[in-house]
Design an enzyme around this catalytic site. Structure first.
Site, PDB file in Angstrom:
ATOM      1  N   ASP A   1      16.391 -29.766 -13.043  1.00 33.74           N
ATOM      2  CA  ASP A   1      17.403 -30.006 -12.019  1.00 33.74           C
ATOM      3  C   ASP A   1      18.265 -28.750 -11.938  1.00 33.74           C
ATOM      4  O   ASP A   1      19.238 -28.582 -12.674  1.00 33.74           O
ATOM      5  CB  ASP A   1      18.231 -31.233 -12.384  1.00 33.74           C
ATOM      6  CG  ASP A   1      19.030 -31.736 -11.189  1.00 33.74           C
ATOM      7  OD1 ASP A   1      18.990 -31.088 -10.127  1.00 33.74           O
ATOM      8  OD2 ASP A   1      19.697 -32.781 -11.329  1.00 33.74           O
ATOM      9  N   VAL A   2      17.851 -27.854 -11.054  1.00 30.98           N
ATOM     10  CA  VAL A   2      18.472 -26.531 -10.971  1.00 30.98           C
ATOM     11  C   VAL A   2      19.135 -26.314  -9.614  1.00 30.98           C
ATOM     12  O   VAL A   2      19.920 -25.403  -9.445  1.00 30.98           O
ATOM     13  CB  VAL A   2      17.434 -25.417 -11.263  1.00 30.98           C
ATOM     14  CG1 VAL A   2      16.982 -25.474 -12.724  1.00 30.98           C
ATOM     15  CG2 VAL A   2      16.206 -25.514 -10.347  1.00 30.98           C
ATOM     16  N   LYS A   3      18.769 -27.126  -8.623  1.00 30.38           N
ATOM     17  CA  LYS A   3      19.344 -27.041  -7.266  1.00 30.38           C
ATOM     18  C   LYS A   3      19.399 -25.605  -6.764  1.00 30.38           C
ATOM     19  O   LYS A   3      20.393 -25.173  -6.164  1.00 30.38           O
ATOM     20  CB  LYS A   3      20.709 -27.730  -7.214  1.00 30.38           C
ATOM     21  CG  LYS A   3      20.607 -29.239  -7.510  1.00 30.38           C
ATOM     22  CD  LYS A   3      21.899 -29.976  -7.309  1.00 30.38           C
ATOM     23  CE  LYS A   3      21.738 -31.483  -7.515  1.00 30.38           C
ATOM     24  NZ  LYS A   3      21.401 -31.921  -8.889  1.00 30.38           N
ATOM     25  N   ARG A   4      18.333 -24.853  -6.981  1.00 30.55           N
ATOM     26  CA  ARG A   4      18.305 -23.446  -6.588  1.00 30.55           C
ATOM     27  C   ARG A   4      18.191 -23.320  -5.073  1.00 30.55           C
ATOM     28  O   ARG A   4      17.678 -24.209  -4.383  1.00 30.55           O
ATOM     29  CB  ARG A   4      17.155 -22.712  -7.279  1.00 30.55           C
ATOM     30  CG  ARG A   4      17.276 -22.673  -8.803  1.00 30.55           C
ATOM     31  CD  ARG A   4      18.573 -22.053  -9.263  1.00 30.55           C
ATOM     32  NE  ARG A   4      18.603 -21.785 -10.697  1.00 30.55           N
ATOM     33  CZ  ARG A   4      19.397 -22.395 -11.572  1.00 30.55           C
ATOM     34  NH1 ARG A   4      20.227 -23.344 -11.181  1.00 30.55           N
ATOM     35  NH2 ARG A   4      19.369 -22.062 -12.852  1.00 30.55           N
ATOM     36  N   ASP A  61      26.496 -28.916  -7.627  1.00 28.55           N
ATOM     37  CA  ASP A  61      26.088 -30.208  -8.192  1.00 28.55           C
ATOM     38  C   ASP A  61      27.229 -31.201  -8.068  1.00 28.55           C
ATOM     39  O   ASP A  61      28.289 -30.854  -7.556  1.00 28.55           O
ATOM     40  CB  ASP A  61      25.634 -30.054  -9.650  1.00 28.55           C
ATOM     41  CG  ASP A  61      24.426 -30.930  -9.938  1.00 28.55           C
ATOM     42  OD1 ASP A  61      24.564 -32.163  -9.865  1.00 28.55           O
ATOM     43  OD2 ASP A  61      23.342 -30.389 -10.203  1.00 28.55           O
TER      44      ASP A  61
END
Lengths: 307, 307
Positions: A106-109, B111
């Protein structure tokens, strides 16, 4: 080619458990006695904190791996411990892979094309070297942010096509202020519907054998109506559903994220499992985590009419 | 309190150079002879690649540090080399800080609240340990993605207030498909205007002594009209402007991002400086980078009517 999304679906069927355990491990989440046993002189450095976190992850994986299809590793909780934290991150991914679990990082890059290519190499593909190539991280899926539009996504699609890995793009997030931008109207659609439609379009060339694409969406369990609506709108898009447990959602809230066969989504819980020992003081943290994983599995099965 | 945004503005005034050098260093960007001198047996591992990249960054910093106020380190190009790359990332940040440069880490993190808190600890604040606290990364600014709305931003604002560091939130990005979402209309405003207004609001409690907030915006140089319009719309928001050089923008294109005093923005160029040796084969890579930094400085000064 076999996509990782197909393998994830098979693992969910095998365990009867459409969930992932979120390894958002902070040193504050560890029982004091456990921390003392690992670091008897106290945790006074990033190195010691990271070492304790990694050991906790390993012990937790050993406790629940047979019950679950996948884990989600939230990189923020490792980046906060600097380089030592990143060591623990890569090792945690390896440990989960070694236990035959699907690993979602879960890096939301997100970035422009050339840079998205580097992120894709880092998490979905491999890194070219002047001599040879290597994998930077053994992850199967990464989360990505769609704010930059298609050319920030294309590099991931290329690696999905050649490596069979996958992404989950943010559509409707689980946090209280997610509507501040995501719920605004663009003509007749909300921003999250516009993004959902883009995600569906981006995924149309990587639909696996069970009808779901390797390009999935993040849809928060805390917004049941939107989940139900998006499930109908995006029939080939697999959902990663955060927000269960500590963020407040229950099985009933997220059943709309599943299709009529009770498939099409994987639900994450992090704190409720990592800190299950607080709820079950009569158990050690492994037993407590196992009890919570089973309770969550049964809660979702019940909401889906499966038990 | 002195904000890092004030210090950045002072460094820009001192050098007469509102730019940052983007250390988006890939092993492919290094001259072959240089690579051979560092790794005579060839670059066949992440470790060797990361070692060469770090050395290149250090040599480049030595070549241009006196000419520039700041660097931007794009973390994707380090993550792609895994743990070894991350070692080079943290060390690059340290080396730049040791040369009195403002360090922007281009991480585009985002996030939900609890996790944004971890990211903020990682890049803007410090990490609490059971005994004491430590900094994970010595950065002054981080880039962030606003898709999750306010509660994904608040933790950063808290660290800005206590540490004086800052953020640049994506508003209008430099890539070709940035309009796919960002240019859509929400009522009378575009998505990027809505986000710009939010960024301005988020920054209103951290305006420094020169009238600019520690909460800045990313505004791509490749969209001159939008830059000009956003400059007027957001008078207290400092802009980080990518897109100069390899992405196509020139000094003339970005002058609208500056205020009437020729301030309020810092322009990034990465590949055009990292790979300046390709354009100037008569020079070594350090001389070539220096020549490009000077040419960029003069191009922008000329566009701003400053020389």
């Amino acid at each position: 080619m076999k996509f990782q999304i197909d393998l994830l679906i098979e693992r969910i069927r095998k365990t009867g458990n459409p969930t992932c355990v979120g390894l958002d491990t902070r040193v504050e989440y560890l029982p004091k006695a456990y921390l003392d046993s690992i670091c008897p002189d106290g945790v006074d450095s990033m190195e010691k904190a990271a070492q304790a976190i990694l050991q906790y992850n390993i012990d937790l994986l050993d406790a629940v791996a047979d019950l679950i299809p996948s884990v989600k590793v939230q990189v923020a909780y490792y980046e906060m411990y600097g380089l030592e934290g990143m060591k623990a991150f890569y090792q945690t991914v390896k440990e989960a892979k070694a236990r035959n679990l699907t690993v979602i990082v879960d890096v939301k890059r997100n970035d422009i094309g050339a840079t998205a290519e580097a992120y894709s190499a880092a998490y979905l593909g491999e890194t070219s070297l002047p001599k040879g190539a290597a994998r930077a991280c053994e992850s199967d899926f990464a989360t990505v942010n769609p704010y930059l539009g298609e050319d920030g996504i294309k590099p991931f699609l290329k690696d999905i096509a050649s490596h069979g890995t996958g992404i989950f793009a943010l559509v409707k997030t689980s946090n209280p202020s997610s509507g501040q931008l995501q719920d605004l109207m663009i003509g007749e659609k909300t921003v999250y519907q516009v993004v959902g439609d883009l995600v569906s379009e981006w995924g149309k060339d990587s639909i696996g054998e069970y009808g779901y694409s390797a390009v999935g969406a993040v849809v928060g369990a805390t917004y049941p109506e939107q989940g139900t609506e998006l499930r109908k709108r995006l029939p080939h898009t697999f959902f990663l559903v955060p927000g269960y447990g500590a963020q407040g959602a229950k099985g009933e809230d997220l059943k709309g994220c599943f299709d009529e066969k009770g498939e099409g989504a994987v639900v994450n819980a992090s704190r409720s499992i990592l800190c299950a020992w607080k709820k079950h003081p009569e158990m050690d943290f492994k037993q407590a985590a196992r009890a919570e994983v089973i309770a969550m599995r049964d809660d979702i099965a019940s909401a889906l009419g499966k038990n």
